[in-house]
Design an enzyme around this catalytic site. Structure first.
Site, PDB file in Angstrom:
ATOM      1  N   SER A 153      41.797  22.868  99.213  1.00 16.84           N
ATOM      2  CA  SER A 153      41.583  23.540 100.492  1.00 16.84           C
ATOM      3  C   SER A 153      41.087  22.564 101.556  1.00 16.84           C
ATOM      4  CB  SER A 153      40.573  24.683 100.330  1.00 16.84           C
ATOM      5  OG  SER A 153      39.396  24.213  99.689  1.00 16.84           O
ATOM      6  N   THR A 189      49.231  57.913 134.744  1.00 19.19           N
ATOM      7  CA  THR A 189      49.238  58.404 133.367  1.00 19.19           C
ATOM      8  C   THR A 189      50.721  58.446 133.008  1.00 19.19           C
ATOM      9  OG1 THR A 189      49.372  60.711 134.045  1.00 19.19           O
ATOM     10  CG2 THR A 189      47.156  59.843 133.681  1.00 19.19           C
ATOM     11  N   HIS A 190      51.049  58.124 131.785  1.00 21.50           N
ATOM     12  CA  HIS A 190      52.461  58.007 131.367  1.00 21.50           C
ATOM     13  C   HIS A 190      53.218  56.986 132.211  1.00 21.50           C
ATOM     14  CE1 HIS A 190      51.728  61.884 129.273  1.00 21.50           C
ATOM     15  NE2 HIS A 190      51.059  62.169 130.364  1.00 21.50           N
ATOM     16  N   SER A 207      61.822  28.930 136.365  1.00 22.74           N
ATOM     17  CA  SER A 207      62.949  29.033 135.446  1.00 22.74           C
ATOM     18  C   SER A 207      63.818  27.799 135.635  1.00 22.74           C
ATOM     19  CB  SER A 207      63.749  30.296 135.769  1.00 22.74           C
ATOM     20  OG  SER A 207      65.095  30.133 135.387  1.00 22.74           O
ATOM     21  N   LYS A 209      62.157  32.163 140.454  1.00 21.79           N
ATOM     22  CA  LYS A 209      61.300  32.792 139.446  1.00 21.79           C
ATOM     23  C   LYS A 209      59.876  32.262 139.398  1.00 21.79           C
ATOM     24  CE  LYS A 209      63.092  34.923 136.073  1.00 21.79           C
ATOM     25  NZ  LYS A 209      63.011  36.216 135.549  1.00 21.79           N
ATOM     26  N   ASN A 269      57.411  33.118 136.463  1.00 24.64           N
ATOM     27  CA  ASN A 269      57.257  33.913 135.239  1.00 24.64           C
ATOM     28  C   ASN A 269      55.801  33.919 134.760  1.00 24.64           C
ATOM     29  OD1 ASN A 269      60.026  34.458 135.139  1.00 24.64           O
ATOM     30  ND2 ASN A 269      60.418  32.517 134.099  1.00 24.64           N
ATOM     31  N   GLU A 278      52.194  36.885 129.185  1.00 25.29           N
ATOM     32  CA  GLU A 278      53.080  37.299 128.082  1.00 25.29           C
ATOM     33  C   GLU A 278      52.559  36.762 126.740  1.00 25.29           C
ATOM     34  OE1 GLU A 278      57.534  37.493 129.632  1.00 25.29           O
ATOM     35  OE2 GLU A 278      56.504  35.725 130.356  1.00 25.29           O
ATOM     36  N   TYR A 322      32.967  35.759  92.230  1.00 28.38           N
ATOM     37  CA  TYR A 322      33.877  34.858  92.913  1.00 28.38           C
ATOM     38  C   TYR A 322      35.231  34.773  92.200  1.00 28.38           C
ATOM     39  CZ  TYR A 322      36.028  30.805  95.024  1.00 28.38           C
ATOM     40  OH  TYR A 322      36.911  29.982  95.673  1.00 28.38           O
ATOM     41  N   GLN A 357      39.423  31.777  98.648  1.00 20.94           N
ATOM     42  CA  GLN A 357      39.630  30.542  99.400  1.00 20.94           C
ATOM     43  C   GLN A 357      40.603  30.783 100.566  1.00 20.94           C
ATOM     44  OE1 GLN A 357      39.648  26.575  97.474  1.00 20.94           O
ATOM     45  NE2 GLN A 357      41.856  26.643  97.833  1.00 20.94           N
ATOM     46  N   LYS A 370      39.679  31.401 104.871  1.00 21.70           N
ATOM     47  CA  LYS A 370      39.289  30.514 105.968  1.00 21.70           C
ATOM     48  C   LYS A 370      40.347  30.326 107.044  1.00 21.70           C
ATOM     49  CE  LYS A 370      36.479  28.333 102.613  1.00 21.70           C
ATOM     50  NZ  LYS A 370      37.089  29.307 101.662  1.00 21.70           N
TER      51      LYS A 370
HETATM   52  N1  ARG Z   1      37.051  25.839  98.017  1.00 21.31           N
HETATM   53  C1  ARG Z   1      36.470  26.986  97.422  1.00 21.31           C
HETATM   54  C2  ARG Z   1      36.618  28.185  98.362  1.00 21.31           C
HETATM   55  O1  ARG Z   1      36.848  27.977  99.489  1.00 21.31           O
HETATM   56  C3  ARG Z   1      35.018  26.766  97.147  1.00 21.31           C
HETATM   57  C4  ARG Z   1      34.474  27.560  96.004  1.00 21.31           C
HETATM   58  C5  ARG Z   1      35.059  27.084  94.747  1.00 21.31           C
HETATM   59  N2  ARG Z   1      34.409  27.681  93.622  1.00 21.31           N
HETATM   60  C6  ARG Z   1      34.960  27.682  92.407  1.00 21.31           C
HETATM   61  N3  ARG Z   1      34.298  28.254  91.470  1.00 21.31           N
HETATM   62  N4  ARG Z   1      36.143  27.167  92.180  1.00 21.31           N
HETATM   63  O2  ARG Z   1      36.530  29.311  97.959  1.00 21.31           O
END
Ligand code: ARG
Length: 444
Positions: free
Chosen positions: A7, A139-140, A261, A267, A269, A274, A301, A306, A309
């Site tokens: 990650s 309205t509408h 454009s 134009k 735009n 948008e 966990y 993971q 994020k």
């Molecule tokens: N990179 C992992 C995450 O974002 C960290 C936690 C990893 N823990 C584990 N027991 N493998 O979730």
């Protein structure tokens, strides 16, 4: 395996929070005599040096080391040896990542709030400027009753105020400390979670170690708040697109927020509007994505988490762009006030004022007044007249008690001025609310 498992490509974003969390953890370990004072000092110093390496772009992130936590810890051991290897005592990556992520979202909420305030202030300032400017209220998307442009802008200030409230609320709930939950069950070391909470600015330790490492409701709440806000922004953006389309011509955007454009020289735009309208797809997509990841996961966990994020990082980046674009467009736009006023009076938009007059002056029941007004409107429509140009005699043929006074309520300005009920569109109300908002927001 390395490719699916790692990650570091995205969680390097958490480096500051990871160092912050580790410094607090080491501080606590030393205070509790779990590690020596000397080890703590070299951990502290080592982490500060790593901070500088990352800041200056010298740090070499390694995919083989999987994530930001392992990358920093391995580098620490490389720099300071044995002491570095003691940092992870009474800690797991499970409580570590939950801590880092909470800290990251908390900090981003703190950075988003001033941006929301800025947009609210921009809207309120323009609202004060356009407090008297008539525009058709819809309205509408059909002309309904005249409103003021200022009132319309302030509607968004109110929405954004609730968006801000939702983030502040989410911040309050997320501000508990998972650190010390360790892998899932707590630890046999005599740790002090009150101390790490204090050092990291958390209100208290999370009460249950399983919950601490396995829930991501704080991220879902944050994404929900961003999603709702992005929907507000996309509605504003859609209105901007409509208002500046040439058949409407209610407003003009500045050159800074329009593009030309490549083939049609006339134009302008509204690309920024948008795109704000469209970006809601990413943000609500992030929410849906994480909801789906979390659904049905067993405690505690699991690696699925993971996947939390990227959704949060991407949504944050996107909402920042949208807020900036909206602030810029609103600050720069110019209202075509004459055109707005013309359309504010079109479509028999003061018909409700006429009906209200019949109720107030002739004491007709509202339903009867509605019926009488319908007949007058229908006469005006077939004779292609505005309501204020229907001759008195014609009105009296429909309702004999109508007198000349009725004309005093048929104009747009009088209609606007009469809407003084709390929260109504009267220029007087709009000036007052705009000033209250400006006062509240100008110093924060
Ligand atoms: N990179 C992992 C995450 O974002 C960290 C936690 C990893 N823990 C584990 N027991 N493998 O979730």
């Amino acid at each position: 395996m390395e490719q699916i498992n790692a990650s570091i490509g995205f969680d390097k974003n958490l480096w500051k929070q990871d160092i912050q969390g580790s410094i607090a953890h080491a501080e606590m370990l030393a205070k509790q005599k779990i590690i020596s004072e000397a080890d703590k000092n070299s951990i502290h110093q080592g982490l500060r040096e790593i901070e500088r390496e990352i800041q200056s772009g010298q740090f070499e992130f390694s995919r083989a080391l999987e994530d930001i936590h392992m990358n920093i810890e391995a580098r620490l051991a490389e720099r300071i040896g044995e002491a570095g290897k003691r940092l992870h005592t009474a800690r797991s990556r499970n409580d570590q990542v939950a801590t880092d992520f909470r800290l990251w979202i908390r900090q981003n909420i703190d950075e988003l709030i001033p941006m929301i305030n800025h947009l609210m202030l921009t809207l309120a300032s323009r609202a004060l400027e356009y407090a008297e400017t008539a525009m058709p209220g819809f309205t509408h998307l059909q002309s309904a009753q005249p409103v003021t442009f200022g009132h319309h802008l302030l509607a968004y200030t109110e929405m954004l105020n609730r968006d801000r409230g939702r983030l502040i609320d989410a911040r309050r709930r997320l501000n508990e400390n998972p650190l010390g939950a360790a892998a899932l069950a707590g630890t046999s070391f005599p740790i002090d979670r009150q101390l790490t909470s204090k050092l990291l600015g958390f209100d208290r330790p999370m009460a249950n170690s399983l919950d601490a490492v396995s829930d991501r409701d704080f991220a879902l709440e944050y994404l929900s708040a961003l999603s709702i806000m992005s929907i507000h922004l996309s509605r504003m953006a859609e209105e901007i697109v409509i208002w500046c389309s040439s058949p409407f011509s209610f407003i003009q955007l500045s050159d800074a927020y329009t593009t030309g454009s490549s083939i049609m020289p006339q134009k302008r735009n509204p690309d920024a509007a948008e795109l704000v309208r469209a970006k809601v797809g990413r943000i609500s997509g992030a929410l849906t994505g994480l909801l789906t990841v979390m659904k049905g996961l067993p405690l505690a966990y699991v690696k699925d988490m993971q996947e939390d994020k990227e959704q949060v990082f991407a949504a944050t980046e996107t909402i920042i762009l949208c807020l900036a674009a909206c602030s810029g467009m609103i600050a720069d736009l110019k209202a075509n006030q004459d055109n707005m006023a013309y359309w504010a009076g079109s479509g028999f938009s003061t018909a409700t004022d006429l009906a209200d007059w019949l109720v107030k002056e002739l004491e007709l029941p509202f339903r009867t007044a509605h019926h009488v007004t319908g007949k007058i409107v229908s006469y005006a429509e077939t004779h292609n007249l505005a309501l204020e140009n229907v001759p008195l005699q014609k009105m009296q043929e429909i309702e004999p008690l109508i007198n000349n006074d009725i004309y005093s309520v048929l104009g747009v300005q009088s209609s606007l001025a009469s809407r003084t009920s709390e929260g109504g569109t009267a220029p007087k109300n709009v000036r007052k609310s705009a000033k209250i908002w400006i006062d509240k927001l100008k110093d924060i």
